[in-house]
Design a protein around this motif. Structure first.
Motif, PDB file in Angstrom:
ATOM      1  N   MET A 169       4.316   6.324  -9.895  1.00 38.15           N
ATOM      2  CA  MET A 169       3.335   5.272 -10.180  1.00 38.15           C
ATOM      3  C   MET A 169       3.198   4.365  -8.971  1.00 38.15           C
ATOM      4  SD  MET A 169       3.390   2.686 -13.435  1.00 38.15           S
ATOM      5  CE  MET A 169       2.596   1.087 -13.427  1.00 38.15           C
ATOM      6  N   THR A 170       1.961   4.120  -8.543  1.00 31.95           N
ATOM      7  CA  THR A 170       1.701   3.139  -7.497  1.00 31.95           C
ATOM      8  C   THR A 170       1.670   1.761  -8.140  1.00 31.95           C
ATOM      9  OG1 THR A 170       0.367   4.764  -6.292  1.00 31.95           O
ATOM     10  CG2 THR A 170       0.155   2.467  -5.636  1.00 31.95           C
ATOM     11  N   ALA A 171       2.312   0.794  -7.507  1.00 34.42           N
ATOM     12  CA  ALA A 171       2.535  -0.519  -8.132  1.00 34.42           C
ATOM     13  C   ALA A 171       1.329  -1.447  -7.970  1.00 34.42           C
ATOM     14  CB  ALA A 171       3.799  -1.160  -7.561  1.00 34.42           C
ATOM     15  N   PHE A 172       0.241  -1.085  -8.605  1.00 34.48           N
ATOM     16  CA  PHE A 172      -0.921  -1.968  -8.647  1.00 34.48           C
ATOM     17  C   PHE A 172      -0.795  -2.875  -9.868  1.00 34.48           C
ATOM     18  CE2 PHE A 172      -3.321   1.398  -6.106  1.00 34.48           C
ATOM     19  CZ  PHE A 172      -3.233   0.675  -4.924  1.00 34.48           C
ATOM     20  N   GLU A 188       3.780  -4.190 -15.990  1.00 33.59           N
ATOM     21  CA  GLU A 188       3.847  -3.018 -15.115  1.00 33.59           C
ATOM     22  C   GLU A 188       5.160  -2.259 -15.305  1.00 33.59           C
ATOM     23  OE1 GLU A 188       3.026  -2.513 -10.442  1.00 33.59           O
ATOM     24  OE2 GLU A 188       4.722  -3.845 -10.908  1.00 33.59           O
ATOM     25  N   ILE A 189       6.270  -2.979 -15.255  1.00 28.36           N
ATOM     26  CA  ILE A 189       7.588  -2.353 -15.383  1.00 28.36           C
ATOM     27  C   ILE A 189       7.769  -1.748 -16.776  1.00 28.36           C
ATOM     28  CG2 ILE A 189      10.072  -2.784 -15.429  1.00 28.36           C
ATOM     29  CD1 ILE A 189       8.964  -2.734 -12.593  1.00 28.36           C
ATOM     30  N   THR A 190       7.319  -2.441 -17.802  1.00 28.73           N
ATOM     31  CA  THR A 190       7.423  -1.911 -19.167  1.00 28.73           C
ATOM     32  C   THR A 190       6.675  -0.591 -19.291  1.00 28.73           C
ATOM     33  OG1 THR A 190       7.629  -4.131 -20.108  1.00 28.73           O
ATOM     34  CG2 THR A 190       6.943  -2.384 -21.602  1.00 28.73           C
ATOM     35  N   HIS A 191       5.493  -0.539 -18.711  1.00 29.52           N
ATOM     36  CA  HIS A 191       4.707   0.698 -18.769  1.00 29.52           C
ATOM     37  C   HIS A 191       5.384   1.819 -17.984  1.00 29.52           C
ATOM     38  CE1 HIS A 191       1.060   3.064 -19.387  1.00 29.52           C
ATOM     39  NE2 HIS A 191       1.229   3.482 -18.152  1.00 29.52           N
ATOM     40  N   PHE A 192       5.895   1.490 -16.814  1.00 28.98           N
ATOM     41  CA  PHE A 192       6.587   2.498 -16.001  1.00 28.98           C
ATOM     42  C   PHE A 192       7.802   3.044 -16.736  1.00 28.98           C
ATOM     43  CE2 PHE A 192       9.927   3.243 -12.673  1.00 28.98           C
ATOM     44  CZ  PHE A 192       9.407   4.442 -12.184  1.00 28.98           C
ATOM     45  N   VAL A 193       8.599   2.166 -17.322  1.00 35.15           N
ATOM     46  CA  VAL A 193       9.792   2.595 -18.064  1.00 35.15           C
ATOM     47  C   VAL A 193       9.399   3.506 -19.228  1.00 35.15           C
ATOM     48  CG1 VAL A 193      11.638   1.766 -19.590  1.00 35.15           C
ATOM     49  CG2 VAL A 193      11.246   0.649 -17.384  1.00 35.15           C
ATOM     50  N   HIS A 194       8.312   3.174 -19.904  1.00 40.54           N
ATOM     51  CA  HIS A 194       7.841   4.038 -20.998  1.00 40.54           C
ATOM     52  C   HIS A 194       7.497   5.432 -20.469  1.00 40.54           C
ATOM     53  CE1 HIS A 194       5.646   5.427 -24.538  1.00 40.54           C
ATOM     54  NE2 HIS A 194       4.654   5.749 -23.724  1.00 40.54           N
ATOM     55  N   CYS A 195       6.812   5.492 -19.332  1.00 41.71           N
ATOM     56  CA  CYS A 195       6.444   6.789 -18.745  1.00 41.71           C
ATOM     57  C   CYS A 195       7.686   7.577 -18.340  1.00 41.71           C
ATOM     58  CB  CYS A 195       5.527   6.580 -17.542  1.00 41.71           C
ATOM     59  SG  CYS A 195       3.879   5.961 -17.964  1.00 41.71           S
ATOM     60  N   VAL A 196       8.681   6.899 -17.805  1.00 37.21           N
ATOM     61  CA  VAL A 196       9.924   7.571 -17.427  1.00 37.21           C
ATOM     62  C   VAL A 196      10.602   8.144 -18.665  1.00 37.21           C
ATOM     63  CG1 VAL A 196      12.223   7.290 -16.422  1.00 37.21           C
ATOM     64  CG2 VAL A 196      10.255   6.133 -15.382  1.00 37.21           C
ATOM     65  N   GLY A 197      10.699   7.331 -19.709  1.00 39.79           N
ATOM     66  CA  GLY A 197      11.388   7.762 -20.916  1.00 39.79           C
ATOM     67  C   GLY A 197      10.696   8.900 -21.633  1.00 39.79           C
ATOM     68  N   THR A 198       9.358   8.914 -21.573  1.00 40.11           N
ATOM     69  CA  THR A 198       8.585   9.961 -22.258  1.00 40.11           C
ATOM     70  C   THR A 198       8.184  11.100 -21.322  1.00 40.11           C
ATOM     71  OG1 THR A 198       6.521   8.725 -21.860  1.00 40.11           O
ATOM     72  CG2 THR A 198       7.683   8.318 -23.947  1.00 40.11           C
ATOM     73  N   LYS A 199       8.564  10.965 -20.048  1.00 37.74           N
ATOM     74  CA  LYS A 199       8.222  11.951 -19.016  1.00 37.74           C
ATOM     75  C   LYS A 199       6.712  12.200 -18.966  1.00 37.74           C
ATOM     76  CE  LYS A 199      12.714  14.278 -19.329  1.00 37.74           C
ATOM     77  NZ  LYS A 199      13.271  13.455 -18.249  1.00 37.74           N
ATOM     78  N   SER A 200       5.968  11.112 -19.064  1.00 39.88           N
ATOM     79  CA  SER A 200       4.510  11.187 -18.994  1.00 39.88           C
ATOM     80  C   SER A 200       4.026  10.568 -17.688  1.00 39.88           C
ATOM     81  CB  SER A 200       3.881  10.455 -20.182  1.00 39.88           C
ATOM     82  OG  SER A 200       4.343   9.116 -20.246  1.00 39.88           O
ATOM     83  N   PRO A 225       1.939   8.173 -15.339  1.00 32.22           N
ATOM     84  CA  PRO A 225       1.263   6.875 -15.457  1.00 32.22           C
ATOM     85  C   PRO A 225      -0.224   7.001 -15.126  1.00 32.22           C
ATOM     86  CG  PRO A 225       3.265   6.715 -14.123  1.00 32.22           C
ATOM     87  CD  PRO A 225       2.976   8.167 -14.296  1.00 32.22           C
ATOM     88  N   PRO A 226      -1.049   6.098 -15.653  1.00 31.93           N
ATOM     89  CA  PRO A 226      -2.481   6.131 -15.330  1.00 31.93           C
ATOM     90  C   PRO A 226      -2.776   5.697 -13.902  1.00 31.93           C
ATOM     91  CG  PRO A 226      -1.965   4.220 -16.683  1.00 31.93           C
ATOM     92  CD  PRO A 226      -0.717   5.043 -16.624  1.00 31.93           C
ATOM     93  N   ILE A 227      -1.820   5.022 -13.256  1.00 24.04           N
ATOM     94  CA  ILE A 227      -1.995   4.610 -11.860  1.00 24.04           C
ATOM     95  C   ILE A 227      -1.152   5.543 -11.001  1.00 24.04           C
ATOM     96  CG2 ILE A 227      -1.947   2.697 -10.241  1.00 24.04           C
ATOM     97  CD1 ILE A 227      -1.714   0.821 -12.647  1.00 24.04           C
ATOM     98  N   SER A 228      -1.794   6.478 -10.352  1.00 26.48           N
ATOM     99  CA  SER A 228      -1.120   7.596  -9.697  1.00 26.48           C
ATOM    100  C   SER A 228      -0.993   7.387  -8.193  1.00 26.48           C
ATOM    101  CB  SER A 228      -1.923   8.873  -9.960  1.00 26.48           C
ATOM    102  OG  SER A 228      -3.201   8.757  -9.339  1.00 26.48           O
ATOM    103  N   ALA A 229      -0.359   8.354  -7.557  1.00 25.35           N
ATOM    104  CA  ALA A 229      -0.341   8.376  -6.091  1.00 25.35           C
ATOM    105  C   ALA A 229      -1.754   8.532  -5.555  1.00 25.35           C
ATOM    106  CB  ALA A 229       0.547   9.513  -5.598  1.00 25.35           C
ATOM    107  N   PRO A 281       0.829  -1.199   0.000  1.00 27.44           N
ATOM    108  CA  PRO A 281       0.000   0.000   0.000  1.00 27.44           C
ATOM    109  C   PRO A 281       0.866   1.253   0.000  1.00 27.44           C
ATOM    110  CG  PRO A 281      -0.055  -1.032   2.159  1.00 27.44           C
ATOM    111  CD  PRO A 281       0.674  -1.974   1.251  1.00 27.44           C
ATOM    112  N   LEU A 282       0.271   2.356  -0.415  1.00 31.54           N
ATOM    113  CA  LEU A 282       1.049   3.578  -0.565  1.00 31.54           C
ATOM    114  C   LEU A 282       1.748   3.957   0.731  1.00 31.54           C
ATOM    115  CD1 LEU A 282       1.712   5.726  -2.703  1.00 31.54           C
ATOM    116  CD2 LEU A 282      -0.182   7.083  -1.798  1.00 31.54           C
ATOM    117  N   GLU A 283       1.072   3.802   1.826  1.00 31.03           N
ATOM    118  CA  GLU A 283       1.660   4.044   3.152  1.00 31.03           C
ATOM    119  C   GLU A 283       0.908   3.224   4.183  1.00 31.03           C
ATOM    120  OE1 GLU A 283       3.310   5.081   5.683  1.00 31.03           O
ATOM    121  OE2 GLU A 283       5.037   6.154   4.899  1.00 31.03           O
TER     122      GLU A 283
END
Length: 332
Positions: free
Chosen positions: A120-123, A286-298, A300-304, A97-99
């Motif tokens: 990105m929260t890891a759901f 999950e990791i592939t999507h996160f890496v894409h967001c990092v690379g494109t500075k976008s 993620p759809p799953i937020s804090a 969980p987030l916290e």
């Protein structure tokens, strides 16, 4: 995107293994630094990744030129661990969980919002192949409007030496641990629950947290959820059932006797098995999507904010357990 993204891992326990394995399947990514308060955990992660062992989070932030980090530490540490990375603009994939509770989760979500960094929260269950295909069926209207969501995440885990058995570190038992995924799946596939009612206890393992819990979720009297979670259910089959006005679907997790996803409509007695094999496993997705967001500075759809809402639902669940009555979910 840089030629190779530089990744750090904070917390080198069991879930970190899933992260490192997934990163190693993604192109143009290098795990360069790992840290754990347990030296043996860091050494094991470094051995499998070729990363250096950092002496602290602050050292990782200042010396390792990280593009992103996976935070895989116990929930009670997430705010403190994430803050220095956010201050440096380093992207974060934070485990759930987030916290440890809703107020701490709210503080972390507010810190993320002020930083404007990638978070990105890891759901990971949103990336489970069968869940991806189920969401397509829902979006296409094949199953109609949502009426009932049923979910069980169980199995047996000996909690004797597990840090999750300490409420101060975990926030509780399966009703916040396993069920953070359940609450997020409910929100992803049905909607935001407005009220909950729950019960919990210790069916096999005597400890300060529950080893078994059940929760009912209510979306303003229009859609409902039934969730069960446990550390003490032997030979448990994990599944998600989705009932709509036009049909029903079942997601079966790793059951050799069942398809990953099947559905049938009200006009047919036959089940339709859905091929989900085109998708990678949920951690790699999950990791592939996160890496894409990092690379494109976008973002993620799953937020804090999604992580916070799961904590807020968990808070209402535990309130209901304590009072024995229905509890409202307070999102603000």
């Amino acid at each position: 995107m840089p030629e190779r993204l530089r990744i750090g891992i904070v917390g080198c326990g069991g879930i970190a293994t899933a992260h490192t394995s997934a990163y190693q399947k993604v192109a143009d990514v290098e795990i360069v630094s790992v840290f754990d308060v347990r030296r043996e955990g860091a050494e094991k992660a470094a051995s499998s990744t070729g990363a250096r062992i950092a002496c602290s989070v602050d050292e990782m932030v200042e010396k390792d030129r990280l593009d992103a980090v996976s935070v895989c530490t116990p929930p009670a540490t997430h705010l403190a661990v994430c803050r220095p990375f956010l201050q440096k603009g380093i992207a974060i994939l934070c485990e759930k969980p987030l916290e440890v509770d809703a107020p701490a989760a709210a503080e972390l979500a507010a810190t993320v919002e002020k930083s404007d960094g990638v978070f990105m929260t890891a759901f990971c269950h949103r990336f489970h192949p069968a869940v991806i295909e189920l969401r397509k069926l829902i979006d296409q209207g094949t199953l109609g409007t949502p009426l009932l969501f049923r979910n069980i995440f169980g199995g047996y885990s000996d909690m004797t030496t597990n840090h999750r058995a300490k409420r101060s570190l975990s926030g509780g038992g399966p009703l916040i641990d396993h069920c953070c995924h359940s609450y997020d799946l409910f929100r992803h596939l049905v909607g935001d629950p407005s009220a909950v009612q729950a019960m919990a206890g210790n069916v096999l393992q005597d400890m300060e947290i529950e080893d078994f819990g059940m929760a009912l979720l209510d979306v303003k009297g229009k859609s409902f959820g039934e969730i069960t979670a446990s550390y003490s259910l032997q030979a448990c089959s994990n599944l998600v059932e989705w009932y709509g006005s036009e049909g029903r679907a079942v997601v079966s997790y790793f059951d050799a006797n069942e398809p990953d996803l099947k559905y049938r409509t009200k006009d047919s007695a036959d089940w339709v098995a859905v091929d989900c094999s085109q998708h990678p496993d949920r951690f790699t997705g999950e990791i592939t999507h996160f890496v894409h967001c990092v690379g494109t500075k976008s973002q993620p759809p799953i937020s804090a904010e999604d992580g916070l809402k799961a904590n807020q639902i968990a808070a209402a669940i535990y309130e209901s357990v304590e009072t024995g009555t229905k509890a409202q979910v307070h999102y603000k």
